[in-house]
Scaffold this motif. Structure first.
Motif, PDB file in Angstrom:
ATOM      1  N   GLY A 321      45.774 -37.011 -24.925  1.00  0.00           N
ATOM      2  CA  GLY A 321      46.267 -36.649 -25.905  1.00  0.00           C
ATOM      3  C   GLY A 321      45.418 -36.337 -27.013  1.00  0.00           C
ATOM      4  O   GLY A 321      45.572 -35.593 -27.963  1.00  0.00           O
ATOM      5  N   ARG A 322      44.684 -37.945 -26.971  1.00  0.00           N
ATOM      6  CA  ARG A 322      43.620 -37.765 -28.187  1.00  0.00           C
ATOM      7  C   ARG A 322      42.682 -37.763 -27.503  1.00  0.00           C
ATOM      8  O   ARG A 322      42.157 -38.697 -26.460  1.00  0.00           O
ATOM      9  N   VAL A 323      41.755 -37.302 -27.783  1.00  0.00           N
ATOM     10  CA  VAL A 323      40.577 -37.093 -27.417  1.00  0.00           C
ATOM     11  C   VAL A 323      39.493 -37.455 -27.969  1.00  0.00           C
ATOM     12  O   VAL A 323      38.975 -36.675 -29.210  1.00  0.00           O
ATOM     13  N   ASP A 324      38.272 -38.359 -28.029  1.00  0.00           N
ATOM     14  CA  ASP A 324      37.005 -37.956 -29.038  1.00  0.00           C
ATOM     15  C   ASP A 324      35.466 -38.164 -28.179  1.00  0.00           C
ATOM     16  O   ASP A 324      35.307 -37.737 -29.039  1.00  0.00           O
ATOM     17  N   ALA A 325      35.204 -38.400 -27.344  1.00  0.00           N
ATOM     18  CA  ALA A 325      34.532 -37.488 -26.746  1.00  0.00           C
ATOM     19  C   ALA A 325      33.878 -37.027 -25.061  1.00  0.00           C
ATOM     20  O   ALA A 325      35.352 -37.491 -24.197  1.00  0.00           O
ATOM     21  N   VAL A 326      33.911 -35.944 -24.874  1.00  0.00           N
ATOM     22  CA  VAL A 326      33.445 -35.603 -23.732  1.00  0.00           C
ATOM     23  C   VAL A 326      32.075 -36.160 -23.180  1.00  0.00           C
ATOM     24  O   VAL A 326      31.112 -35.740 -24.092  1.00  0.00           O
ATOM     25  N   ALA A 327      31.550 -36.636 -21.962  1.00  0.00           N
ATOM     26  CA  ALA A 327      30.835 -37.539 -21.742  1.00  0.00           C
ATOM     27  C   ALA A 327      30.124 -36.334 -20.458  1.00  0.00           C
ATOM     28  O   ALA A 327      30.834 -36.663 -19.641  1.00  0.00           O
ATOM     29  N   PHE A 328      28.906 -35.387 -19.982  1.00  0.00           N
ATOM     30  CA  PHE A 328      28.321 -35.449 -18.898  1.00  0.00           C
ATOM     31  C   PHE A 328      27.052 -35.719 -18.516  1.00  0.00           C
ATOM     32  O   PHE A 328      26.824 -36.668 -19.156  1.00  0.00           O
ATOM     33  N   THR A 329      27.894 -36.152 -17.392  1.00  0.00           N
ATOM     34  CA  THR A 329      26.712 -37.132 -16.814  1.00  0.00           C
ATOM     35  C   THR A 329      26.219 -37.079 -14.867  1.00  0.00           C
ATOM     36  O   THR A 329      26.285 -35.386 -14.798  1.00  0.00           O
ATOM     37  N   ALA A 330      25.374 -37.547 -14.676  1.00  0.00           N
ATOM     38  CA  ALA A 330      24.874 -37.068 -13.210  1.00  0.00           C
ATOM     39  C   ALA A 330      23.941 -36.116 -13.141  1.00  0.00           C
ATOM     40  O   ALA A 330      23.634 -34.886 -14.213  1.00  0.00           O
ATOM     41  N   GLY A 331      23.450 -35.889 -12.092  1.00  0.00           N
ATOM     42  CA  GLY A 331      22.221 -34.411 -12.075  1.00  0.00           C
ATOM     43  C   GLY A 331      22.539 -33.481 -12.515  1.00  0.00           C
ATOM     44  O   GLY A 331      21.379 -32.902 -13.648  1.00  0.00           O
ATOM     45  N   VAL A 332      23.693 -32.426 -12.780  1.00  0.00           N
ATOM     46  CA  VAL A 332      23.359 -31.666 -12.914  1.00  0.00           C
ATOM     47  C   VAL A 332      24.407 -31.966 -14.286  1.00  0.00           C
ATOM     48  O   VAL A 332      23.928 -31.253 -15.409  1.00  0.00           O
ATOM     49  N   GLY A 333      25.411 -33.326 -15.019  1.00  0.00           N
ATOM     50  CA  GLY A 333      25.688 -32.809 -15.859  1.00  0.00           C
ATOM     51  C   GLY A 333      24.768 -33.060 -16.718  1.00  0.00           C
ATOM     52  O   GLY A 333      24.709 -32.851 -18.192  1.00  0.00           O
ATOM     53  N   GLU A 334      23.380 -34.385 -16.508  1.00  0.00           N
ATOM     54  CA  GLU A 334      22.826 -34.500 -16.975  1.00  0.00           C
ATOM     55  C   GLU A 334      21.508 -33.372 -17.699  1.00  0.00           C
ATOM     56  O   GLU A 334      20.752 -33.541 -18.283  1.00  0.00           O
ATOM     57  N   ASN A 335      21.789 -32.287 -16.468  1.00  0.00           N
ATOM     58  CA  ASN A 335      20.461 -31.286 -16.501  1.00  0.00           C
ATOM     59  C   ASN A 335      20.526 -30.210 -16.820  1.00  0.00           C
ATOM     60  O   ASN A 335      19.581 -29.109 -16.914  1.00  0.00           O
ATOM     61  N   SER A 336      22.149 -29.871 -16.186  1.00  0.00           N
ATOM     62  CA  SER A 336      21.713 -28.426 -16.785  1.00  0.00           C
ATOM     63  C   SER A 336      22.790 -28.070 -18.277  1.00  0.00           C
ATOM     64  O   SER A 336      24.132 -28.142 -18.026  1.00  0.00           O
ATOM     65  N   ALA A 337      21.651 -27.818 -19.111  1.00  0.00           N
ATOM     66  CA  ALA A 337      21.957 -27.045 -20.456  1.00  0.00           C
ATOM     67  C   ALA A 337      23.645 -25.594 -19.981  1.00  0.00           C
ATOM     68  O   ALA A 337      24.742 -26.162 -20.874  1.00  0.00           O
TER      69      ALA A 337
END
Ligand SMILES: Nc1ncnc2c1ncn2[C@@H]1O[C@H](COP(=O)(O)OP(=O)(O)O)[C@@H](O)[C@H]1O
Ligand SMILES: CC(=O)OP(=O)(O)O
Ligand SMILES: [Mg+2]
Length: 404
Positions: A321-337
């Motif tokens: 319903g309300r989202v404050d943040a979307v967080a990307f993590t792990a090998g792909v999430g941390e490295n793939s722009a």
């Protein structure tokens, strides 16, 4: 109380990752990895904090041999398992069912329960069990602590955890959605709140753990309310070698019309699907190289991966319903722009956007990549499952007086 070090073991189906952490200062006296266990050309890589990294190639037939090879390398650096500085060994255990909602000191009853759960984590739990048994044999006096991938997800409401199948059948076979990568989802959601300068209880986060295995979760005020993996780590996002969501009827069709056995389909969906099944590569770096070179199969694989990811972001936006943040993590999430940019493209209407300049910067720590005036923060938050496991393990042995 003497020891302040924790050895963390993360045993996968064909690898063991290990880290020795010192809880006094968060330093890592040694980290390492044994790969291709039981396959040809096994490899051990060992990096002490003080000294040269070493690599060994040769045969490592099983997890027991892998742990003994690890122990020998630690010994060579004077960091062996007999060290009085070692306070405990922390094990990542993938499936803890419903019983284990907290890190747990391992005894025979705990081992029996992890063993009972093998049918719902056939790739992971057997390796985790061997890790615990071998470590116990090497240091019988030391507390062994199991930290479960499923634990963080036990707060999911029944509406998210249950499949809409006959209740008696489901309950008889303990069929429900358990979720995985929970140690990472817990750590990353907390670190995201910290990055925003807010208390975890006040923040709603969508965490995207994109490694070889990949899962999304919706975290409301620090508690998981939904996640994309289910009974096993096969459901949800497109992964390196796993299909993620499919129509379950695909399986009946392959059995009845394709003449495949249950085991063959299991292997197909877990090991020969996902990115590797779509384009022959499961490493996102290689896929992007091919996309940039105009390879159409790689481009389609990338688009399918992104389409699924975007659907889960939308779904969890609706769940929270309300989202404050979307967080990307792990090998792909941390490295793939390119993955981060494509996953959020066109979602400006939801207040979600990526700043091209910030997204392109490579960095080590947690960082924001959304424009300054964005309604929803978008962050890259490196996961650290080993530190989280060590922290939980050390807290448990200290509090329970298990420390010798
Ligand atoms: N620089 C990079 N750019 C894009 N993808 C990367 C990069 N580095 C690693 N990856 C991806 O990360 C994956 C591994 O992620 P990781 O979280 O280590 O997985 P796991 O813990 O499941 O083995 C690789 O398969 C690769 O696709
Ligand atoms: C549970 C799971 O999928 O773990 P991994 O990503 O390590 O394979
Ligand atoms: Mg991982």
């Amino acid at each position: 109380m003497t020891g302040t070090r924790v050895l963390v073991l993360n045993s996968g189906s064909s690898s063991v990752k290990y880290q020795l952490l010192d809880m006094r200062d968060g330093s890592r006296p040694a980290v390492g990895l044994v790969e291709r266990i039981g396959e040809s050309g096994s490899r051990l890589q060992h990096s002490p904090a003080h000294g040269e990294s070493r690599e060994r190639n040769g045969s490592v037939p099983d997890h027991d041999a892998a742990l003994k090879a690890m122990a020998a390398e630690l010994d060579r650096d004077g960091l062996g398992l007999d060290s009085p500085e070692l306070a405990a060994i922390g094990h990542r255990v993938v499936h803890g069912g419903l019983r284990f909602t907290e890190p747990t000191v391992v005894d025979d009853a705990v081992l029996a329960e992890i063993e009972r759960l093998i049918p719902v984590a056939p790739l992971h739990n057997p390796a985790n069990l061997t890790g615990i048994r071998t470590a116990r044999a090497l240091r019988p006096d030391l507390p062994q602590v199991a930290v479960f991938d499923t634990a963080f997800h036990t707060t999911m409401p029944e509406s998210a955890a249950r499949y809409a199948i006959d209740v008696e059948t489901a309950d008889a076979h303990r069929i429900r959605r358990y979720g995985f990568h929970g140690t990472s989802h817990a750590y990353v959601s907390r670190e995201t709140a910290r990055l925003l300068g807010r208390a975890p209880e006040d923040v709603n986060v969508i965490v995207l753990h994109l490694g070889n295995g990949a899962s999304a979760s919706a975290v409301r005020g620090g508690r998981c309310v939904d996640t994309s993996m289910g009974l096993t780590p096969l459901e949800g996002l497109v992964m390196g070698t796993r299909s993620g969501d499919t129509d379950p009827a695909v399986i009946f069709h392959l059995m009845r019309v394709g003449g495949m056995s249950a085991d063959e389909i299991d292997t197909l969906l877990n090991k020969r699907s996902g990115l590797i099944g779509l384009c022959g590569d499961n490493d996102m770096r290689e896929i992007r190289r091919r996309v940039d070179a105009g390879d159409e199969r790689a481009a389609l694989a990338f688009d399918i991966y992104i389409h699924r990811l975007k659907k889960y972001i939308g779904a969890y936006y609706a769940v929270l319903g309300r989202v404050d943040a979307v967080a990307f993590t792990a090998g792909v999430g941390e490295n793939s722009a390119p993955v981060r940019e494509a996953a959020l493209a066109g979602l400006e209407g939801l207040g979600l956007a990526v700043d091209g300049g910030l997204n392109a910067v490579r960095g080590d720590g947690a960082r924001l990549i959304s424009p300054a005036d964005a309604r929803v923060a978008v962050a890259v938050v490196p996961t650290d499952e080993e530190m989280e496991i060590a922290t939980q393990t050390y807290a448990l042995v200290k509090d329970s007086g298990n420390l010798t």
